[in-house]
Enzyme design. Structure first.
Site, PDB file in Angstrom:
ATOM      1  N   ASN A 171    -103.708  -5.627 -52.764  1.00 41.72           N
ATOM      2  CA  ASN A 171    -103.984  -7.125 -52.822  1.00 41.72           C
ATOM      3  C   ASN A 171    -104.571  -7.361 -54.301  1.00 41.72           C
ATOM      4  OD1 ASN A 171    -106.872  -6.428 -52.791  1.00 41.72           O
ATOM      5  ND2 ASN A 171    -106.684  -6.372 -50.501  1.00 41.72           N
TER       6      ASN A 171
ATOM      7  N   LYS B 140    -118.514 -10.287 -50.528  1.00 36.79           N
ATOM      8  CA  LYS B 140    -118.512  -9.084 -49.670  1.00 36.79           C
ATOM      9  C   LYS B 140    -119.890  -9.154 -48.663  1.00 36.79           C
ATOM     10  CE  LYS B 140    -116.538  -5.090 -49.267  1.00 36.79           C
ATOM     11  NZ  LYS B 140    -115.311  -4.306 -49.879  1.00 36.79           N
TER      12      LYS B 140
ATOM     13  N   ARG C 238    -112.994  -2.622 -61.958  1.00 40.92           N
ATOM     14  CA  ARG C 238    -111.755  -2.798 -61.362  1.00 40.92           C
ATOM     15  C   ARG C 238    -111.997  -3.734 -60.264  1.00 40.92           C
ATOM     16  NH1 ARG C 238    -110.284  -0.147 -56.615  1.00 40.92           N
ATOM     17  NH2 ARG C 238    -111.058  -2.418 -56.124  1.00 40.92           N
TER      18      ARG C 238
ATOM     19  N   TYR D  38    -113.311 -14.769 -49.398  1.00 43.75           N
ATOM     20  CA  TYR D  38    -113.015 -13.089 -49.949  1.00 43.75           C
ATOM     21  C   TYR D  38    -111.350 -13.038 -50.449  1.00 43.75           C
ATOM     22  CZ  TYR D  38    -114.272  -8.676 -50.787  1.00 43.75           C
ATOM     23  OH  TYR D  38    -114.523  -7.026 -51.694  1.00 43.75           O
TER      24      TYR D  38
ATOM     25  N   ASP E  38    -117.024   1.519 -50.520  1.00 41.60           N
ATOM     26  CA  ASP E  38    -116.203   0.693 -49.502  1.00 41.60           C
ATOM     27  C   ASP E  38    -114.712   0.840 -50.050  1.00 41.60           C
ATOM     28  OD1 ASP E  38    -115.643  -0.883 -47.238  1.00 41.60           O
ATOM     29  OD2 ASP E  38    -114.922  -2.224 -48.711  1.00 41.60           O
ATOM     30  N   ASP E  39    -114.612   0.830 -51.252  1.00 36.73           N
ATOM     31  CA  ASP E  39    -113.060   0.997 -51.566  1.00 36.73           C
ATOM     32  C   ASP E  39    -112.597   2.245 -51.386  1.00 36.73           C
ATOM     33  OD1 ASP E  39    -113.174  -1.614 -53.117  1.00 36.73           O
ATOM     34  OD2 ASP E  39    -114.514  -0.368 -54.451  1.00 36.73           O
TER      35      ASP E  39
ATOM     36  N   GLU F 122    -119.188  -0.783 -55.107  1.00 45.80           N
ATOM     37  CA  GLU F 122    -117.740  -1.749 -54.816  1.00 45.80           C
ATOM     38  C   GLU F 122    -117.268  -2.234 -56.110  1.00 45.80           C
ATOM     39  OE1 GLU F 122    -117.111  -3.241 -51.923  1.00 45.80           O
ATOM     40  OE2 GLU F 122    -115.470  -4.308 -52.941  1.00 45.80           O
ATOM     41  N   ASP F 123    -115.768  -1.973 -56.032  1.00 49.48           N
ATOM     42  CA  ASP F 123    -115.003  -2.218 -57.278  1.00 49.48           C
ATOM     43  C   ASP F 123    -115.288  -1.484 -58.771  1.00 49.48           C
ATOM     44  OD1 ASP F 123    -113.290  -3.285 -55.593  1.00 49.48           O
ATOM     45  OD2 ASP F 123    -113.324  -5.196 -56.309  1.00 49.48           O
TER      46      ASP F 123
HETATM   47  P1  NAD Z   1    -107.259   2.549 -58.366  1.00 51.53           P
HETATM   48  O1  NAD Z   1    -107.318   1.756 -59.718  1.00 51.53           O
HETATM   49  O2  NAD Z   1    -108.145   3.454 -57.968  1.00 51.53           O
HETATM   50  O3  NAD Z   1    -105.667   3.199 -57.990  1.00 51.53           O
HETATM   51  C1  NAD Z   1    -104.472   2.703 -58.258  1.00 51.53           C
HETATM   52  C2  NAD Z   1    -103.527   3.881 -58.366  1.00 51.53           C
HETATM   53  O4  NAD Z   1    -102.076   3.429 -58.530  1.00 51.53           O
HETATM   54  C3  NAD Z   1    -103.548   4.873 -59.321  1.00 51.53           C
HETATM   55  O5  NAD Z   1    -103.540   6.041 -58.708  1.00 51.53           O
HETATM   56  C4  NAD Z   1    -102.315   4.551 -60.330  1.00 51.53           C
HETATM   57  O6  NAD Z   1    -102.078   5.843 -60.872  1.00 51.53           O
HETATM   58  C5  NAD Z   1    -101.692   4.108 -59.219  1.00 51.53           C
HETATM   59  N1  NAD Z   1    -100.152   3.213 -59.986  1.00 51.53           N
HETATM   60  C6  NAD Z   1    -100.303   2.472 -60.930  1.00 51.53           C
HETATM   61  N2  NAD Z   1     -98.904   2.127 -61.119  1.00 51.53           N
HETATM   62  C7  NAD Z   1     -98.261   2.800 -60.294  1.00 51.53           C
HETATM   63  C8  NAD Z   1     -96.812   2.895 -60.085  1.00 51.53           C
HETATM   64  N3  NAD Z   1     -96.094   1.947 -60.999  1.00 51.53           N
HETATM   65  N4  NAD Z   1     -96.443   3.581 -59.102  1.00 51.53           N
HETATM   66  C9  NAD Z   1     -97.318   4.374 -58.568  1.00 51.53           C
HETATM   67  N5  NAD Z   1     -98.483   4.413 -58.678  1.00 51.53           N
HETATM   68  C10 NAD Z   1     -99.154   3.587 -59.502  1.00 51.53           C
HETATM   69  O7  NAD Z   1    -107.038   1.206 -57.254  1.00 51.53           O
HETATM   70  P2  NAD Z   1    -107.478   1.331 -55.834  1.00 51.53           P
HETATM   71  O8  NAD Z   1    -108.929   1.105 -55.512  1.00 51.53           O
HETATM   72  O9  NAD Z   1    -107.168   2.729 -55.025  1.00 51.53           O
HETATM   73  O10 NAD Z   1    -106.780  -0.036 -55.018  1.00 51.53           O
HETATM   74  C11 NAD Z   1    -105.401  -0.147 -55.151  1.00 51.53           C
HETATM   75  C12 NAD Z   1    -105.034  -1.337 -54.677  1.00 51.53           C
HETATM   76  O11 NAD Z   1    -105.195  -1.209 -53.008  1.00 51.53           O
HETATM   77  C13 NAD Z   1    -105.568  -2.456 -54.994  1.00 51.53           C
HETATM   78  O12 NAD Z   1    -104.872  -3.530 -54.945  1.00 51.53           O
HETATM   79  C14 NAD Z   1    -106.729  -2.812 -53.957  1.00 51.53           C
HETATM   80  O13 NAD Z   1    -107.084  -4.030 -53.731  1.00 51.53           O
HETATM   81  C15 NAD Z   1    -106.015  -2.352 -52.801  1.00 51.53           C
HETATM   82  N6  NAD Z   1    -106.877  -2.029 -51.749  1.00 51.53           N
HETATM   83  C16 NAD Z   1    -106.708  -2.608 -50.240  1.00 51.53           C
HETATM   84  C17 NAD Z   1    -107.496  -2.364 -49.423  1.00 51.53           C
HETATM   85  C18 NAD Z   1    -107.213  -2.943 -48.062  1.00 51.53           C
HETATM   86  O14 NAD Z   1    -106.450  -3.525 -47.926  1.00 51.53           O
HETATM   87  N7  NAD Z   1    -107.902  -2.541 -47.157  1.00 51.53           N
HETATM   88  C19 NAD Z   1    -108.879  -1.387 -49.595  1.00 51.53           C
HETATM   89  C20 NAD Z   1    -108.919  -1.073 -51.044  1.00 51.53           C
HETATM   90  C21 NAD Z   1    -108.011  -1.372 -51.882  1.00 51.53           C
END
Ligand code: NAD
Length: 550
Positions: A411, A177, A159, A107, A271-272, A248-249
């Site tokens: 990540n 997953k 995404r 993963y 899950d996200d 998912e994603d």
């Molecule tokens: P998403 O695309 O829904 O959201 C990303 C957000 O970041 C958007 O609101 C965007 O406007 C903002 N953004 C982009 N550039 C930016 C900048 N320069 N400054 C500030 N904000 C900015 O994505 P997501 O699902 O919310 O996931 C975001 C990240 O979190 C990914 O890397 C994902 O892998 C990670 N994530 C980690 C976990 C975990 O560790 N448990 C769980 C879910 C998501």
């Protein structure tokens, strides 16, 4: 001892058991070199296998020796996938017994790279690819699936992690997953169905890539997209009654919409949004065991305002309210910064999911100034902007708090807001840190910190198990809150002392069983279960957990 192979399949209507070469090629039944002498005689295997019989533990050792000799993580991912395709029980034994080492290979973070290269590394198909061309016949397609699915993980690949639109190459995510569902919570592999809804891709590179495996057309959108998703959901529920569907994603614009469209009607979750929320909330609860404060007294500032950020924010607000805060008070303690700066009321064009957190405040363009102005007790990075927690950001939050809470959750690793080492170094070793990517222990100032990943894999397997075991009609936020409380409760004193906000990953099956029980309790309390309540919920849950063996 029985000479029949232990069929991993729980279903009653099994095709006649294969023999000979066909048996060796059935991953659900194959034991490879572990077939005993008696089995080799009885099952027509003589001559197909070398003479020496290995035990399962010996096979596990051999897999590990091979794996550790491979030059990089992508090669290891490929090797593990091919083991999965050859011998399912052995694959899951390896994963279960070595979860710390193997999870990052099957993963995140490795799966991100694997998806980017999916066209090249694709070997045997796993799961189902349903494309925009399949409109009108999705039920027929799903009817081809030979196993009794109870859990579907579906993506449209728009995404993938923090990597953007990877189209059909995103299939690596549902596959990975679901492997974690089986390894971490013992959901039987045969009950797991990965689905790629291939609606096209807007990734120009892929559209021109000769090795891209998906439909070479721009993404469906609007009504055509919604109708395809709707047909898929209806067909899935007809083909596999009671099936739990996990989104998912999906990209923001689809993820929130689809979740809101279905969540109060059928058993789905994202899950996200919801799993991430629960693991982050659990991390906050653990951190508060160190600082001693209440959640409702914290001020949480997010970098990012997407699915993860607003999902976490929603659950944090609910949890603050559960501690007695009013909704308005809870919202005043929860702030978002996105790519355009602080989310404030007078900003034009705010999307729906951000509106709730749009405060009456002057605009602030950058994260550092937002910290200096709002003085948060916790910063949570979920913007997929690598390195965004600069030394100045970390020093600023450490200047405000004795024990700043710093979660760098994006990540894969290239997108992490900061590394564990940076978090400790720039806060003088005071950060209560959680990460989205794995990091080795960090030595700082004579102490060794063991940062742990705020990985959704602590939450979703147990939630899925609890929901499936009880036949829950809905998956509610209350279930995720119960999961978060349970996870934080399972963090022990030793964990806390070494800076770990989550339990050790090798405890994951115990963790998942407890979370499943907590989820089941909510299902029974709220009348959402469709399976009669057992006397002993823990024993009931454990009895449903697949334990890979021959
Ligand atoms: P998403 O695309 O829904 O959201 C990303 C957000 O970041 C958007 O609101 C965007 O406007 C903002 N953004 C982009 N550039 C930016 C900048 N320069 N400054 C500030 N904000 C900015 O994505 P997501 O699902 O919310 O996931 C975001 C990240 O979190 C990914 O890397 C994902 O892998 C990670 N994530 C980690 C976990 C975990 O560790 N448990 C769980 C879910 C998501």
């Amino acid at each position: 001892m029985s000479v029949l192979p232990v069929r991993a399949r729980p279903s009653s209507q099994l095709p006649e058991s294969p023999r000979g070469l066909a048996l060796l090629r059935d991953p659900m039944l194959n034991k490879g070199t572990a077939f005993t002498e008696a089995e080799r005689d009885a099952l027509g295997l003589r001559g197909f296998l070398p003479a020496h019989v290995l035990s399962m533990p010996e096979q596990v050792e051999r897999v590990l020796v091979n794996l550790r000799g491979l030059p990089n993580d992508l090669e290891k991912y490929i090797a593990l996938n091919s083991l999965h395709d050859r011998n399912e029980a052995l694959f899951f034994r390896v994963v279960c017994d070595n979860i710390d080492e193997i999870q990052p290979l099957i993963y995140t973070p490795t799966v991100g790279l694997a998806c980017q290269r999916y066209g090249l590394i694709f070997q045997r198909p796993r799961g189902m690819f349903i494309s925009a061309n399949d409109r009108g016949r999705i039920a027929e397609l799903l009817g081809n699936w030979p196993y009794p699915a109870k859990l579907i993980v579906v993506t449209d690949g728009e995404r993938i992690l923090g990597l953007g639109d990877l189209g059909a190459h995103g299939m690596g995510i549902p596959v990975g997953k679901l492997s974690l569902y089986s390894a971490c919570a013992g959901i039987h592999p045969e009950h797991c169905l990965p689905v790629m809804l291939d609606v096209g891709t807007n990734n120009e590179d892929f559209l021109h890539d000769p090795y891209y495996i998906g439909m070479r057309q721009k993404r469906l959108s609007g009504a055509a997209y919604d109708e395809l998703v709707d047909e898929f959901i209806t067909a899935a529920r007809e083909t596999f009654p009671g099936v739990l569907i996990q989104f998912e994603d999906f990209a923001n614009h689809s993820a929130f919409r689809l979740l809101h469209k279905y969540r109060d009607k059928i058993n789905v979750f994202n899950d996200d949004i919801q799993g991430t929320a629960a693991v982050a909330l659990a991390g906050l609860f653990s951190a508060l065991r160190v600082t001693g404060g209440k959640l409702a007294d914290q001020k949480v500032l997010f970098l990012g305002a997407g699915e993860a950020a607003t999902g976490i924010a929603d659950l944090v607000v609910s949890a603050m309210m559960a501690e007695g805060a009013s909704e308005a008070e809870a919202l005043r303690r929860t702030w978002l910064v996105d790519s355009r700066g602080l989310v404030v009321k007078n900003r034009a064009g705010l999307t729906d999911h951000k509106l709730r957190y749009a405060h009456d405040h002057a605009p602030i363009g950058d994260f550092l100034t937002a910290i200096q102005t709002l003085k948060p007790t916790a910063i949570i990075g979920v913007a997929a902007v690598g390195g965004a927690f600069t030394p100045e950001v970390l020093q600023a939050v450490a200047g405000i708090n004795e024990r700043p809470i710093v979660f760098a959750l994006s990540n894969p690793t290239s997108k992490a807001e900061c590394s564990a080492e940076e978090a400790y170094r720039h806060t003088g070793g005071r950060a209560l840190f959680a990460c989205g990517s794995p990091y080795d222990p960090v030595k700082f100032d004579g102490r060794t910190f063991v940062p742990r990943q705020g990985n959704n894999s602590y939450i979703f397997p147990g939630v899925g198990l609890g929901a499936i075991a009880t036949g829950a009609r809905l998956v509610t936020d209350e279930m995720f809150m119960a999961a978060a409380h349970t996870l934080a409760y399972l963090v022990n004193k030793d964990d806390i002392e070494q800076g770990s906000l989550f339990p050790a990953l090798p405890r994951i099956r115990e963790v998942s069983a407890h979370i499943a029980v907590a989820v089941a309790e909510v299902a029974y309390k709220r009348g959402l279960a469709t399976v009669p309540a057992p006397n002993d919920l823990m024993a009931f849950v454990q009895s449903q957990m697949y334990d890979p063996h021959y």
